[in-house]
Design an enzyme around this catalytic site. Structure first.
Site, short mmCIF file in Angstrom:
data_model
loop_
_atom_site.label_atom_id
_atom_site.label_comp_id
_atom_site.label_asym_id
_atom_site.label_seq_id
_atom_site.Cartn_x
_atom_site.Cartn_y
_atom_site.Cartn_z
NE ARG A 167 49.87 -24.40 2.27
CZ ARG A 167 50.11 -24.61 0.97
NH1 ARG A 167 50.40 -25.81 0.52
NH2 ARG A 167 50.01 -23.61 0.14
NE ARG B 214 50.55 -21.40 -9.57
CZ ARG B 214 51.27 -21.68 -8.48
NH1 ARG B 214 52.56 -21.82 -8.55
NH2 ARG B 214 50.67 -21.82 -7.32
NE ARG C 229 47.16 -20.17 -3.53
CZ ARG C 229 47.71 -20.89 -2.56
NH1 ARG C 229 47.16 -20.89 -1.36
NH2 ARG C 229 48.77 -21.61 -2.77
NE ARG D 74 51.64 -19.55 1.01
CZ ARG D 74 51.81 -20.43 0.02
NH1 ARG D 74 52.61 -21.46 0.18
NH2 ARG D 74 51.21 -20.28 -1.14
P1 AMP Z 1 52.73 -21.40 -4.50
O1 AMP Z 1 53.60 -21.29 -3.31
O2 AMP Z 1 53.31 -22.23 -5.60
O3 AMP Z 1 51.32 -21.80 -4.15
O4 AMP Z 1 52.61 -19.91 -5.11
C1 AMP Z 1 52.07 -18.84 -4.37
C2 AMP Z 1 51.67 -17.71 -5.30
O5 AMP Z 1 52.83 -17.24 -6.02
C3 AMP Z 1 50.66 -18.08 -6.40
O6 AMP Z 1 49.32 -18.07 -5.95
C4 AMP Z 1 50.95 -17.00 -7.42
O7 AMP Z 1 50.40 -15.75 -7.03
C5 AMP Z 1 52.47 -16.88 -7.34
N1 AMP Z 1 53.13 -17.82 -8.28
C6 AMP Z 1 53.93 -18.87 -7.95
N2 AMP Z 1 54.34 -19.52 -9.05
C7 AMP Z 1 53.78 -18.87 -10.10
C8 AMP Z 1 53.79 -19.08 -11.50
N3 AMP Z 1 54.46 -20.10 -12.07
N4 AMP Z 1 53.08 -18.22 -12.28
C9 AMP Z 1 52.40 -17.18 -11.74
N5 AMP Z 1 52.32 -16.95 -10.43
C10 AMP Z 1 53.01 -17.77 -9.60
#
Ligand code: AMP
Length: 223
Positions: free
Chosen positions: A133, A94, A177, A166
């Site tokens: 969601r 990311r 985000r 969530r």
């Molecule tokens: P997601 O389910 O992929 O939307 O991730 C949810 C949250 O987890 C994100 O908004 C970040 O706070 C954290 N997160 C997930 N993957 C990463 C990553 N590769 N780098 C940093 N934070 C992450």
């Protein structure tokens, strides 16, 4: 059956683009592990591990968890035996730093990324999608109040677990985000285009249509 033995994929795209859903379907078709850093972090939060406690506050506000933590998670996960035939990374990298570190950790194991699948959806549609969601507390499956409703209210079709919204899917966190995505993650498209790995997919059709598009892109990888 996968040609030449391995298929290493990375999903790129803003929150709500459907990466997780598509990654899960591809993982089932190719029998590859889907590695979602978000899912791994959410289980750490649920289990209240030291890492989970540290990550929760950042995740709830829509900020990124530190590179150090997520790089550690992925490094540990990629050495597991089920990744020998390949993997599907969902939500990692990311940041440019994460992408550089991923490249290094693969290089030392003689591996490379085959495709970076960029699922693209515009901001208005993302906001509409994400605020409806629902996620299963037990298995992590995703549903949507309008686009993909569960058969019984608040209940996972797959495992019967309870569905919840969530904290980071609420509107304010979602806007944050999306900003974080634009600033820190979107530059990865140019990074991977430079390496000729980027495959762009319009993510605004039905779940099945998008899956078909992905399978067409990957078609040449299957025997
Ligand atoms: P997601 O389910 O992929 O939307 O991730 C949810 C949250 O987890 C994100 O908004 C970040 O706070 C954290 N997160 C997930 N993957 C990463 C990553 N590769 N780098 C940093 N934070 C992450």
């Amino acid at each position: 059956m996968i040609k030449e033995g391995t298929l290493n994929l990375v999903f790129l795209g803003p929150p709500g683009a459907g990466k997780g859903t598509q990654a899960k379907m591809l993982a089932a078709s190719y029998t590859l592990p889907q590695i979602s850093t978000g899912d791994i972090l959410r289980s750490a939060v649920k289990e209240q591990t030291p890492m989970g406690i540290k990550a929760k506050e950042l995740m709830d506000t829509g900020a990124l968890v530190s590179d150090e933590i997520v790089i550690g998670i992925v490094e540990e996960r990629l050495v597991k035996p089920d990744c020998e035939k390949g993997f599907i990374l969902d939500g990692f990298p990311r940041t440019i730093h994460q992408a550089d570190e991923l490249k290094k950790m693969l290089q030392v194991r003689g591996k490379t990324i085959d495709h970076v699948l960029s699922v693209e959806v515009d901001k208005e549609e993302l906001l509409a999608r994400i605020t409806g969601r629902l996620t299963c507390r037990s298995c992590g499956a995703g549903f949507h109040t309008v686009f993909d409703p569960p058969k019984a209210a608040d209940t996972c079709d797959g495992c019967g677990g309870k569905l919840y919204r969530r904290d980071d899917d609420k509107e304010e966190a979602m806007r944050k985000r999306l900003d974080v995505y634009e600033q820190q993650t979107a530059p990865l498209a140019a990074y991977y285009a430079e390496e000729s790995l980027l495959r762009r997919i319009n993510g605004s059709g039905s779940i099945d249509d998008i899956q078909r598009k992905l399978l067409t892109i990957l078609g040449s990888e299957i025997e």
